[in-house]
Scaffold this motif. Structure first.
Motif, mmCIF file in Angstrom:
data_model
loop_
_atom_site.group_PDB
_atom_site.id
_atom_site.type_symbol
_atom_site.label_atom_id
_atom_site.label_comp_id
_atom_site.label_asym_id
_atom_site.label_seq_id
_atom_site.Cartn_x
_atom_site.Cartn_y
_atom_site.Cartn_z
ATOM 1 N N ALA A 146 -17.309 44.668 33.663
ATOM 2 C CA ALA A 146 -18.698 44.837 32.710
ATOM 3 C C ALA A 146 -19.735 45.424 33.948
ATOM 4 C CB ALA A 146 -18.985 44.111 31.940
ATOM 5 N N TYR A 147 -20.256 44.609 34.335
ATOM 6 C CA TYR A 147 -21.035 44.896 35.732
ATOM 7 C C TYR A 147 -20.809 44.662 36.786
ATOM 8 C CZ TYR A 147 -23.626 41.235 32.053
ATOM 9 O OH TYR A 147 -23.815 41.131 30.816
ATOM 10 N N SER A 148 -19.372 45.873 37.171
ATOM 11 C CA SER A 148 -19.113 46.763 38.163
ATOM 12 C C SER A 148 -20.259 48.176 37.945
ATOM 13 C CB SER A 148 -17.617 46.823 38.441
ATOM 14 O OG SER A 148 -17.535 47.447 37.636
ATOM 15 N N GLY A 195 -18.357 50.040 35.363
ATOM 16 C CA GLY A 195 -19.600 48.947 34.385
ATOM 17 C C GLY A 195 -20.460 49.849 33.998
ATOM 18 N N ARG A 196 -21.741 49.711 34.796
ATOM 19 C CA ARG A 196 -23.400 49.680 34.815
ATOM 20 C C ARG A 196 -23.236 51.712 35.103
ATOM 21 N NH1 ARG A 196 -23.455 46.218 38.880
ATOM 22 N NH2 ARG A 196 -23.477 47.549 40.571
ATOM 23 N N ALA A 197 -22.221 52.292 35.259
ATOM 24 C CA ALA A 197 -22.116 54.071 34.793
ATOM 25 C C ALA A 197 -21.468 54.288 34.084
ATOM 26 C CB ALA A 197 -21.186 54.143 36.182
ATOM 27 N N LEU A 198 -20.978 53.498 33.014
ATOM 28 C CA LEU A 198 -19.789 54.078 31.008
ATOM 29 C C LEU A 198 -21.441 53.343 30.589
ATOM 30 C CD1 LEU A 198 -18.449 54.988 29.285
ATOM 31 C CD2 LEU A 198 -17.484 51.989 30.503
ATOM 32 N N CYS A 199 -22.171 51.773 30.716
ATOM 33 C CA CYS A 199 -23.380 51.667 29.966
ATOM 34 C C CYS A 199 -24.097 52.317 29.715
ATOM 35 C CB CYS A 199 -24.159 50.500 30.530
ATOM 36 S SG CYS A 199 -22.746 49.051 30.157
ATOM 37 N N GLU A 221 -30.650 54.877 24.203
ATOM 38 C CA GLU A 221 -31.769 54.573 22.739
ATOM 39 C C GLU A 221 -32.757 53.175 23.945
ATOM 40 O OE1 GLU A 221 -30.290 53.122 19.237
ATOM 41 O OE2 GLU A 221 -29.234 55.102 18.719
ATOM 42 N N GLY A 222 -32.594 53.213 24.706
ATOM 43 C CA GLY A 222 -33.034 52.426 25.845
ATOM 44 C C GLY A 222 -32.776 50.722 25.595
ATOM 45 N N LYS A 223 -31.441 50.413 24.979
ATOM 46 C CA LYS A 223 -30.761 49.641 24.965
ATOM 47 C C LYS A 223 -31.246 48.272 26.203
ATOM 48 C CE LYS A 223 -29.295 50.496 20.728
ATOM 49 N NZ LYS A 223 -28.132 50.525 19.514
ATOM 50 N N SER A 224 -31.274 46.952 25.808
ATOM 51 C CA SER A 224 -31.007 46.178 26.915
ATOM 52 C C SER A 224 -28.507 46.199 27.440
ATOM 53 C CB SER A 224 -30.684 44.500 26.449
ATOM 54 O OG SER A 224 -30.165 44.554 25.608
ATOM 55 N N THR A 225 -28.483 45.633 28.897
ATOM 56 C CA THR A 225 -27.366 46.412 29.380
ATOM 57 C C THR A 225 -26.254 45.467 28.567
ATOM 58 O OG1 THR A 225 -28.016 46.296 31.265
ATOM 59 C CG2 THR A 225 -25.405 45.936 31.017
ATOM 60 N N GLU A 226 -26.840 44.061 27.726
ATOM 61 C CA GLU A 226 -25.960 43.120 27.165
ATOM 62 C C GLU A 226 -26.106 43.839 25.553
ATOM 63 O OE1 GLU A 226 -28.575 42.064 28.529
ATOM 64 O OE2 GLU A 226 -27.678 40.576 30.100
ATOM 65 N N LYS A 227 -26.737 44.059 25.164
ATOM 66 C CA LYS A 227 -26.912 45.043 23.881
ATOM 67 C C LYS A 227 -26.179 46.158 23.225
ATOM 68 C CE LYS A 227 -27.570 45.668 19.102
ATOM 69 N NZ LYS A 227 -26.791 45.433 18.369
ATOM 70 N N VAL A 282 -20.650 48.901 23.280
ATOM 71 C CA VAL A 282 -19.093 49.442 23.622
ATOM 72 C C VAL A 282 -17.951 48.562 23.232
ATOM 73 C CG1 VAL A 282 -17.892 49.947 25.851
ATOM 74 C CG2 VAL A 282 -20.255 50.730 25.526
ATOM 75 N N ARG A 283 -17.822 47.167 22.973
ATOM 76 C CA ARG A 283 -16.892 46.682 23.166
ATOM 77 C C ARG A 283 -15.863 47.181 22.151
ATOM 78 N NH1 ARG A 283 -19.594 42.197 26.404
ATOM 79 N NH2 ARG A 283 -19.118 42.118 27.880
ATOM 80 N N ASP A 284 -17.070 46.903 21.157
ATOM 81 C CA ASP A 284 -17.183 46.660 19.395
ATOM 82 C C ASP A 284 -16.094 48.020 18.764
ATOM 83 O OD1 ASP A 284 -17.869 44.155 19.005
ATOM 84 O OD2 ASP A 284 -20.007 45.270 18.432
#
Length: 610
Positions: free
Chosen positions: A192-194, A197-201, A207-213, A218-220
């Protein structure tokens, strides 16, 4: 619609026959040196419309339309045309079969070195490419359908024997192309934090959300796609984390060719298929995923089912491809529409999850994402409000790509068309210099997707807007790239539209074939009925009033009423029933029928008062 697809396709046929049939034989040539993809494109310009469009068949000489005979008269009369094509198709299949009897799908002259690098090696030119697999699926099905329908009209034993061999060779090529495209599919996992993963996020975070959100969303959203991974069997090896560990992200789709270390696939009995190790890196490409999906969709067309073109040995391969097709469409359409207020596909240009592997971001990436989204919306029978969002994206791409607007001299948008987008073929450098695959069909792909969206929507206003956009794309761009003189006049591609001097005036079968595909898709728009909910509601309101007046007249009817009066009332009742049946399918027609019935009812009322 101002585009006249049938007339334009017939003109294309005339030009293709003039260029291709010379000296009593078929000539495989064009702007590019012959290769398995280019020669298939040349044949498909004739075969695909005949296979897909009613009224353009060439397999039944006694039923061949007059304008079709005239367009192809360079080849011969209605009986000679299919015979010439039997020989041309047989020559193609023999040309791209190796000494072991296995079909080959090499990219050949379409492969190019990166930049002005050293020439490609023979081993690199022999590499097989997803474009050729996909094109071969379409061509093989067209050949099988052609043989199936032409055979009953043939009496000569020699020609029947030739057609049996053609059918066997086409079936072998269909099997081999399905095996190749199966072995080009891949599923790639990453943390997720590769970087991936960051490019996908970043791609889906509109909408400018936090990475965790964003990661949670994405997982859901990918739960259905991850569940579908468990069904993959043939030609792919999955790690346990891809299926069971939802903390790990993944992406799926097609790479440019056979995946390195892809396991062999059971091709069925009696079929020789080369399944040598591939060299393509196991990373999905959005472009090659769309190309694969286009070819696979022909396996499930109504025409393929009606003619029964899939044999029992191929059913397993078709089922495996359907799983991959559904999975890839589900995955990419989910990513493209993730979010509530604004979809990632609406953020132009699309941000690639693999920028290092697929090159810089371009508007072509957005068109690819929109293409998959359109098909997903069609499958889901989505609301017109969602289809309208994709229509807005397509309209924006037409402007940004200078398809419906005039381009300034040396404007960067011209590079979308000439020389086109260059896709690096990662892994091929093991056999020589780095190489790439040129993609230069932005305008025709855009026209095709606009027409497809118009066929999907039921909203008449949206459909009218899309039809107008298709007309504009054709008139202001695609039509202007038609060759007007020299070899291949009437075919494509004249790049002088961009104030560039063509290096060769011969026809580009690459671009011509994609013009043909777009025109066939445009023709399909007429088969999709427009719908207006407003008109349907109006027809219902008018029917309610007409039914009330008709019932009142029936109650006033007496045994002493004249026969013409009773007959007229029953006729009005039959017309109202017809209007009710047409209300959903043809609301405007329904209204016209109700209006006539209301006038007749009013005339009866006036006569009674008099």
């Amino acid at each position: 619609m101002d585009i006249r697809p049938r007339q334009l396709l017939l003109e294309m046929w005339e030009a293709a026959a003039e260029y291709s049939y010379q000296g009593g034989g078929w000539k495989f040539s064009g702007r590019a040196e012959s290769n398995s993809t280019s020669d298939a494109e040349q044949l498909l310009c004739l075969m695909y419309p005949s296979y897909q469009m009613p009224g353009m068949e060439i397999v039944k000489p006694d039923e061949t339309a007059k304008d079709v005979r005239v367009a192809l008269e360079r080849i011969g009369d209605a009986r000679q045309i299919p015979q010439v094509l039997v020989r041309a198709l047989s020559e193609y299949l023999e040309r791209y079969t190796n000494e072991r009897g296995a079909p080959v799908f090499s990219g050949g002259s379409y492969f190019q070195p990166v930049g002005q690098g050293e020439p490609l090696t023979p081993e690199q030119r022999a590499l097989e490419i997803v474009d050729s697999f996909s094109m071969s699926i379409t061509l093989s099905l067209a050949i099988l359908g052609f043989v199936r329908e032409f055979r009953p009209t043939v009496r000569r034993d020699a020609l029947l024997a030739e057609m049996r061999e053609l059918e066997k060779a086409a079936s072998r090529r269909l099997t081999a192309s399905m095996v190749g495209i199966l072995r080009s599919f891949t599923v790639r996992t990453f943390a997720a934090y590769s970087e991936e993963g960051r490019a996908l996020c970043d791609l889906v975070n509109t909408e400018g959300k936090s990475t965790e959100k964003v990661l949670d969303e994405v997982r859901d959203a990918l739960v259905p796609a991850r569940t579908s991974l468990r069904e993959l069997k043939l030609g792919v090896e999955l790690s346990a984390e891809a299926v069971d560990d939802d903390s790990v992200l993944f992406e799926c789709g097609w790479s440019w060719g056979i995946i390195r270390d892809a396991p062999p696939v059971d091709a069925g009995t009696g079929v020789v298929v080369d399944q040598s190790p591939g060299v393509a890196q196991a990373k999905p490409s959005l472009y090659f995923t769309v190309v694969a999906l286009d070819g696979i969709s022909d396996l499930f067309s109504a025409r393929t089912r009606q003619l029964g073109l899939i044999n029992p040995d191929q059913e397993g391969l078709v089922g495996a491809l359907q799983l991959r097709s559904n999975l890839a469409q589900l995955y990419w359409s989910t990513i493209a529409r993730l979010g509530r207020s604004r979809w990632p596909v609406e953020e132009v240009p699309w941000r690639s999850a693999n920028p290092a592997d697929e090159g810089p971001e371009t508007d072509y990436d957005t068109l690819l994402a929109a293409s998959i989204t359109i098909e997903a919306l069609a499958t889901e029978r989505a609301r017109d409000v969602d289809i309208a969002r994709i229509a807005d994206v397509l309209a924006e791409l037409a402007v940004r790509g200078r398809v419906t607007r005039r381009a300034r001299l040396r404007e960067p948008a011209i590079e979308l068309h000439v020389p086109g987008v260059r896709l690096p073929l990662t892994g091929a450098e093991d056999l020589g210099p780095a190489m790439e695959w040129p993609v230069a069909d932005f305008s025709t792909a855009l026209l095709k997707r606009v027409a497809r969206t118009a066929a999907v929507t039921r909203d008449s206003a949206l459909r009218d807007r899309l039809v107008g956009l298709a007309d504009e794309i054709w008139d202001r761009h695609v039509r202007l790239r038609q060759l007007s003189d020299g070899p291949g006049a009437g075919l494509w591609d004249d790049i002088s539209l961009f104030k560039l001097a063509p290096t060769d005036k011969g026809p580009s079968w690459y671009f011509t074939e994609r013009v043909m595909e777009a025109l066939v898709t445009v023709a399909a728009v007429s088969g999709a009925r427009p719908y207006s909910a407003r008109l349907a509601d109006l027809a219902l309101d008018m029917l309610a009033e007409a039914d009330h007046l008709h019932t009142a007249e029936l109650l006033r009817e007496s045994p002493t009423s004249t026969v013409p009066a009773r007959t007229q009332l029953h006729g009005i009742g039959a017309n109202l029933q017809r209007a009710r049946e047409l209300r959903e399918r043809q609301p405007a027609t329904s209204i016209a029928i109700v209006q006539a019935a209301l006038r007749d009812l009013d005339a009866l009322a006036m006569a009674r008062r008099a």
